[in-house]
Scaffold this active site. Structure first.
Site, short mmCIF file in Angstrom:
data_model
loop_
_atom_site.label_atom_id
_atom_site.label_comp_id
_atom_site.label_asym_id
_atom_site.label_seq_id
_atom_site.Cartn_x
_atom_site.Cartn_y
_atom_site.Cartn_z
N HIS A 219 49.33 40.43 36.55
CA HIS A 219 48.74 39.23 36.77
C HIS A 219 47.20 39.84 37.41
CE1 HIS A 219 51.78 35.98 36.66
NE2 HIS A 219 51.57 36.51 35.37
N SER B 264 49.81 35.57 30.25
CA SER B 264 49.74 35.42 31.51
C SER B 264 48.23 36.25 32.16
CB SER B 264 50.72 35.49 32.69
OG SER B 264 51.79 34.85 32.19
#
Length: 535
Positions: free
Chosen positions: A514, A459
């Site tokens: 992230h 991610s």
């Protein structure tokens, strides 16, 4: 299983919410059917989140609605438009009937009527076709549909070979709109000038339309430039454009021979042109009566056409058209990436292989498979204490491990879409630098700001690729028109904001990973040199 099914519902809420806002902005009178579909998706997904025991059923139902409301009708619409472009009225009518099962209300009626109007134009029934279009002129259409209506009218005039009428309509629209002309009208005007032998007048019309059309993919571009190169006598360029259309979008043999014949006629090679038209006629399927009429018309014209060498006369325009096509295709690959990129495919394959190994116990429930799976996670997971102890490989290995299938699929989809875009923008080598640098910096951010949580997944790297792609598009001032550049950056920033919101809602998410990947990607995207269009 229930917890994983709940995770599948979060992106569904996001998609349904975005779709609903978009439809409402377009006008309820036009989009009420789409709004009902989006509301159904939203209601089902929210129900699954509120009642976790129903999460599995709601996930299946919600994504089923997404498939039937968005994916399937867009596929049918693509086939419908292709059949209209190939002048195949019977298959087009079949697709229009299918589309009405999914496009409820005015959009379904609109496309059904436009199909009938185009079929009427194909058979020379101008009065009926223009009557249908005139009815929709008085309807409060959204801008895109109104521009599409103009495009259908102009395409109909092309089928009727009303070249002077097209140019008159084009001039009228240009005057009334203060110079802003729908791309469909510009394309038709370009074709009319080409048919009248005025290649120099045609090129500015195509310039006004080509880059706008590029946002819909490479296939609409081919439909613009095939007539341009054919009617200007640019044989080499025509062959390249027709060769580039492959797979399901490849031109039928009779269409290729038809345009080759037109190109040969434009070059004054009358005997070869006649031979090409006759071969096209012989290769026609029984139902292609419209094409038979077109070929016969061109054969009859050959009897009166004098030999002329067009290519030298229009060589500067042909070269300019070639550059214009290259630019439009570059824009298409940015706003609608289609090409398979080697680095993206390689990383996807490695991630899938790693998932197969690390979750082998789910396929082969043996003690040995369980040992292998546990070893993969124990040696590869991003663990702050292990990294600080010198196991720096974890900053890379964690990018290939995923907790469950939802985690894997979400990252594969993001990498497939934005990875191709980023690799197209920066080139393969620089894309790999951006991917791994973003992933490593994402891991470092997580280790320092969230050391208590172990992490796995691509991610952070995917967020870095996304950020780099956004920055790359922002930098493309020379290639992208300002309107396209603004809209692309705006929706990508909106997507980033939505991801930030989801990170606060979805449980067990490495938020700082992230965020670190996104910031790293944005910075790298502003600093790393962009790929030249020729690379």
């Amino acid at each position: 299983m229930d917890s994983q099914s709940t995770l599948w519902l979060y992106p569904l809420v996001l998609i349904a919410g975005f779709a609903l806002v978009l439809y409402v902005r377009m006008g309820i009178r036009w989009t009420w059917g789409f709004c009902l579909q989006a509301l159904a998706m939203l209601l089902v997904s929210v129900t699954g989140l509120l009642f976790p025991r129903a999460a599995v059923a709601c996930s299946l139902l919600g994504w089923g609605i997404f498939l039937l409301a968005i994916v399937v009708p867009r596929t049918i619409l693509g086939r419908l438009e292709r059949n209209l472009n190939l002048l195949a009225p019977a298959p087009a009518r079949v697709e229009a009937r299918r589309l009405r099962w999914f496009f409820w209300g005015p959009p379904g009626r609109f496309w059904s009527d436009m199909t009938e109007a185009m079929c009427a134009f194909m058979h020379g029934d101008r009065e009926r076709a223009e009557g249908i279009i005139e009815f929709w002129r008085s309807y409060p259409l959204p801008r895109a549909a109104r521009e599409g209506l103009t495009g259908h009218l102009m395409t109909g005039k092309i089928l009727l070979r009303d070249w002077s009428g097209i140019i008159e309509e084009f001039v009228r629209i240009k005057q009334q709109s203060g110079g802003r002309v729908p791309y469909g009208a510009s394309i038709a005007a370009g074709r009319a000038y080409l048919e009248l032998g005025e290649v120099g007048q045609a090129l500015p019309c195509l310039e006004a339309a080509a880059v706008q059309v590029a946002r819909f993919g490479s296939d609409p571009l081919d439909s613009i430039f095939i007539p341009f190169f054919a009617l200007s006598g640019a044989e080499n360029q025509l062959e390249k454009v027709m060769a580039s259309a492959g797979g399901n979008h490849a031109l039928p043999e009779y269409a290729r021979l038809f345009w080759t014949g037109r190109c040969l006629a434009a070059r004054g090679q009358i005997f070869q042109a006649r031979e090409s038209f006759e071969r096209a006629s012989r290769s026609l399927p029984a139902e292609a009566s419209v094409w038979k009429q077109r070929i016969e018309y061109q054969l009859n014209r050959l009897d009166d056409e004098k030999a002329r060498a067009t290519e030298p006369q229009w060589q500067p325009e042909i070269e300019k058209g070639t550059r214009l096509l290259a630019r439009a295709r570059a824009v298409s690959e940015i706003v609608s990436p289609r090409k398979v990129r080697p680095a993206v495919v390689a990383i996807l394959a490695m991630i899938i292989a790693a998932y197969g190994v690390s979750h082998s116990y789910t396929i082969f429930p043996t003690a040995e498979a369980l040992r292998v799976s546990l070893t993969c996670f124990q040696k590869g997971v991003l663990d702050a204490r292990s990294v600080q102890a010198g196991e720096y490989w974890r900053l890379v290995s964690y990018l290939f491990l995923h907790a469950h299938i939802f985690h894997l699929v979400l990252n594969l989809v993001g990498l497939w879409w934005f990875g191709r875009l980023a690799e197209n923008l920066f080139g393969t080598g620089r894309f790999l630098i951006i991917y791994f640098a973003s992933g490593i910096l994402s891991g470092i951010t997580h280790v320092f700001l969230s050391p208590e949580m172990m992490a796995v997944g691509a991610s952070g790297a995917v967020m870095g690729v996304f950020g780099a792609a956004t920055a790359g598009i922002f930098r493309l001032k020379r290639l992208l028109p300002e309107s396209i550049r603004r809209s692309e950056v705006a929706w990508m920033l909106g997507l980033a904001a939505a991801q930030v919101v989801l990170d606060q809602v979805v449980p067990h998410v490495a938020v700082f990973a992230h965020l670190g990947g996104l910031v790293a990607g944005l910075v790298l995207g502003l600093l790393v040199p962009l790929r030249k269009p020729t690379e």
